[in-house]
Design a protein around this motif. Structure first.
Motif, PDB file in Angstrom:
ATOM      1  N   ALA A 222      -4.419  59.986  25.869  1.00 57.44           N
ATOM      2  CA  ALA A 222      -5.103  58.708  26.374  1.00 57.44           C
ATOM      3  C   ALA A 222      -3.864  57.572  26.421  1.00 57.44           C
ATOM      4  O   ALA A 222      -3.321  57.277  25.519  1.00 57.44           O
ATOM      5  CB  ALA A 222      -6.238  58.301  25.590  1.00 57.44           C
ATOM      6  N   ALA A 223      -4.034  56.979  27.686  1.00 56.06           N
ATOM      7  CA  ALA A 223      -2.882  55.850  28.091  1.00 56.06           C
ATOM      8  C   ALA A 223      -3.425  54.535  27.360  1.00 56.06           C
ATOM      9  O   ALA A 223      -4.612  54.318  27.200  1.00 56.06           O
ATOM     10  CB  ALA A 223      -2.652  55.633  29.372  1.00 56.06           C
ATOM     11  N   PRO A 224      -2.402  53.725  26.556  1.00 57.45           N
ATOM     12  CA  PRO A 224      -2.908  52.796  25.696  1.00 57.45           C
ATOM     13  C   PRO A 224      -2.826  51.393  26.853  1.00 57.45           C
ATOM     14  O   PRO A 224      -2.295  51.334  27.722  1.00 57.45           O
ATOM     15  CB  PRO A 224      -1.568  52.550  24.727  1.00 57.45           C
ATOM     16  N   ALA A 225      -3.598  50.403  26.439  1.00 62.01           N
ATOM     17  CA  ALA A 225      -3.578  49.239  27.300  1.00 62.01           C
ATOM     18  C   ALA A 225      -2.234  48.464  26.912  1.00 62.01           C
ATOM     19  O   ALA A 225      -1.757  48.363  25.964  1.00 62.01           O
ATOM     20  CB  ALA A 225      -4.683  48.185  26.877  1.00 62.01           C
ATOM     21  N   ALA A 226      -2.036  47.966  28.049  1.00 58.84           N
ATOM     22  CA  ALA A 226      -0.560  47.210  28.057  1.00 58.84           C
ATOM     23  C   ALA A 226      -0.572  46.015  29.059  1.00 58.84           C
ATOM     24  O   ALA A 226      -0.185  46.119  30.029  1.00 58.84           O
ATOM     25  CB  ALA A 226       0.582  48.203  28.561  1.00 58.84           C
ATOM     26  N   ASP A 227      -1.383  44.952  28.404  1.00 59.32           N
ATOM     27  CA  ASP A 227      -1.557  43.815  29.096  1.00 59.32           C
ATOM     28  C   ASP A 227      -1.251  42.668  28.240  1.00 59.32           C
ATOM     29  O   ASP A 227      -1.748  42.609  27.247  1.00 59.32           O
ATOM     30  CB  ASP A 227      -2.828  43.690  30.027  1.00 59.32           C
ATOM     31  N   VAL A 228      -0.502  41.710  28.971  1.00 58.03           N
ATOM     32  CA  VAL A 228      -0.252  40.051  28.340  1.00 58.03           C
ATOM     33  C   VAL A 228      -1.017  39.346  29.071  1.00 58.03           C
ATOM     34  O   VAL A 228      -0.948  38.880  30.260  1.00 58.03           O
ATOM     35  CB  VAL A 228       1.197  40.193  27.996  1.00 58.03           C
ATOM     36  N   ALA A 229      -1.761  38.521  28.325  1.00 58.34           N
ATOM     37  CA  ALA A 229      -2.356  37.183  29.090  1.00 58.34           C
ATOM     38  C   ALA A 229      -1.234  36.152  29.465  1.00 58.34           C
ATOM     39  O   ALA A 229      -0.445  35.786  28.783  1.00 58.34           O
ATOM     40  CB  ALA A 229      -3.280  36.444  28.029  1.00 58.34           C
ATOM     41  N   SER A 230      -1.263  35.815  30.661  1.00 54.43           N
ATOM     42  CA  SER A 230      -0.555  35.008  31.330  1.00 54.43           C
ATOM     43  C   SER A 230      -1.035  33.425  31.531  1.00 54.43           C
ATOM     44  O   SER A 230      -2.152  33.388  32.204  1.00 54.43           O
ATOM     45  CB  SER A 230      -0.028  35.505  32.544  1.00 54.43           C
ATOM     46  N   PRO A 231      -0.613  32.545  30.768  1.00 54.78           N
ATOM     47  CA  PRO A 231      -1.025  30.966  31.109  1.00 54.78           C
ATOM     48  C   PRO A 231      -0.748  30.741  32.611  1.00 54.78           C
ATOM     49  O   PRO A 231       0.190  31.127  32.907  1.00 54.78           O
ATOM     50  CB  PRO A 231      -0.195  30.180  30.069  1.00 54.78           C
ATOM     51  N   GLN A 232      -1.750  29.777  32.909  1.00 52.85           N
ATOM     52  CA  GLN A 232      -1.667  29.378  34.387  1.00 52.85           C
ATOM     53  C   GLN A 232      -0.923  28.138  34.370  1.00 52.85           C
ATOM     54  O   GLN A 232      -1.214  27.138  33.781  1.00 52.85           O
ATOM     55  CB  GLN A 232      -2.855  29.133  34.946  1.00 52.85           C
TER      56      GLN A 232
END
Length: 422
Positions: A222-232
């Motif tokens: 299973a592929a892991p989640a790889a996301d970073v929250a980006s501020p606007q």
């Protein structure tokens, strides 16, 4: 007669044992003084290393640990059902000789070399991996902006069990999970660390997250989640104080808005020249991002008519993403009182790009990595968080179009201090 009587009375008032008492007091003083001299002083409590050094050491320890796990997994014999036990959940392709595992070990080896401090040996790193925590802890009094929210990642400084408390991953799925967790932590630490080390940590974390996804695909896990929250990005350049005087507008470039904590902000003890230099460095990094994004958008616009099917859909989606990134970089430039480079009418693209637009898009995406790496190093706060998210996104898009972002995306390995071999 009276004088003799007075002297006799005075002597009668004095204790006859006074000389003895005086001798005892002198002996006591001698004993106390000898005890003070002979008693060793308490060694001073060693000062806690700066957070950036803690983060580097933790990254090195965890990287070495994961490299060891990958080496053991890659060299292990495939058991299958030979011993009568149930087959591995990773499948037969997850054992020895798997190219994805070999690439993971190679990547982690390169990263471990980059994370070594000057004069530190790989043997020291191996010892640190056996006893280190794998995670840095910033001081409780730190005023740094909190680390970016990463899916499945603890914030910088959050307590967690160290490598010594957990065994090495023994399966491909376990290695994927551990690699993604390490990458998330490196990005969280990069949001707080000092400039140059922040870029290194962001590069290591980005590559580990990308490799975790590649390893999952190569081993059928299973592929892991790889996301970073980006501020606007939002806000405008604050007005310079009335007392400032500048003929060329440099004073405006050196100002920071209320609550702003990015590079360029400095204490009252710093000189105006230092403030201007810091603001110029940040402004130059933002200008480089604006130019790079504008050129990348042009490349997508040229490539879209030459693509079809899923490639065209992906290109249209990524083109919209680059439009957002360009607008964000321009907003940050204005927020930091930096000039926004004008948009060019067009850019020169080689014949190879027109002949193979997919490979050309991969090259364009890979070319954006150094610009975002520079911005990570030269910024702080929300601007750095935005740059970290953009760096990870650029790495994912480079992989999408078949380009290799390398073991240290956004960082030129030749700029690193020479490390010991091995």
């Amino acid at each position: 007669m009276n004088d003799d009587t007075r002297e006799k009375r005075w002597q009668d008032h004095l204790p006859r044992s006074l000389p003895r008492y005086a001798l005892l007091v002198c002996l006591a003083l001698v004993v106390v003084s000898l005890g003070v001299v002979l008693m060793p002083a308490r060694p001073p409590v060693p000062a806690q290393p700066p957070f950036s050094e803690q983060a580097r050491a933790a990254a090195l320890a965890e990287t070495v640990r994961l490299k060891e796990a990958g080496s053991q997994l890659g060299s292990a014999k495939q058991h299958g059902s030979k011993d009568g036990s149930a087959p591995s959940a990773d499948g037969p392709s997850a054992g020895a000789g798997n190219p994805a595992i070999e690439r993971t070990v190679t990547l982690l080896t390169t990263q471990a070399q980059a994370l070594l401090a000057p004069g530190e040996s790989p043997a020291d790193a191996t010892g640190a991996a056996a006893a280190g925590s794998g995670q840095a802890t910033p001081p409780a009094t730190s005023t740094a902006t909190p680390a970016p929210s990463v899916t499945g990642a603890p914030s910088a400084g959050q307590s967690s069990a160290g490598p010594s408390a957990a065994p090495l991953p023994s399966t491909a799925a376990g290695l994927v999970t551990a690699l993604a967790k390490s990458g998330n932590q490196r990005l969280a630490d990069a949001a707080v660390a000092d400039g140059g080390l922040a870029r290194l940590l962001a590069a290591v974390g980005t590559a580990q997250l990308l490799q975790a996804s590649a390893l999952a695909a190569g081993t059928g896990t299973a592929a892991p989640a790889a996301d970073v929250a980006s501020p606007q990005p939002s806000g405008t350049c604050p007005s310079p104080p009335a007392s400032s005087h500048s003929d060329d507008g440099q004073s405006a470039a050196g100002q920071s808005g209320p609550g702003q904590s990015d590079a360029g902000q400095s204490g009252p003890e710093q000189s105006d020249a230092g403030q201007s230099a810091a603001a110029s460095s940040l402004g130059g990094a933002l200008a480089a991002v604006v130019r790079t994004e504008a050129q990348t958008i042009y490349g997508y616009q040229v490539a879209l008519p030459r693509l079809g099917g899923d490639a065209a859909k992906s290109a249209a989606k990524e083109l919209a993403r680059h439009d957002t990134l360009l607008a964000g970089a321009e907003s940050l430039s204005r927020l930091h009182c930096s000039a926004v480079p004008p948009r060019e009418a067009g850019y020169t693209l080689g014949q190879s790009f027109l002949a193979s637009p997919v490979a050309g898009l991969g090259s364009l995406e890979a070319a954006t990595l150094p610009a975002y790496g520079d911005l990570v190093a030269l910024s702080e706060g929300d601007t750095r968080q935005w740059a970290i998210a953009a760096l990870l996104g650029a790495g994912k898009r480079a992989v999408l179009w078949g380009a290799d972002p390398g073991a240290l995306p956004g960082l030129d390995p030749s700029t690193l201090t020479s490390r010991p071999a091995g």
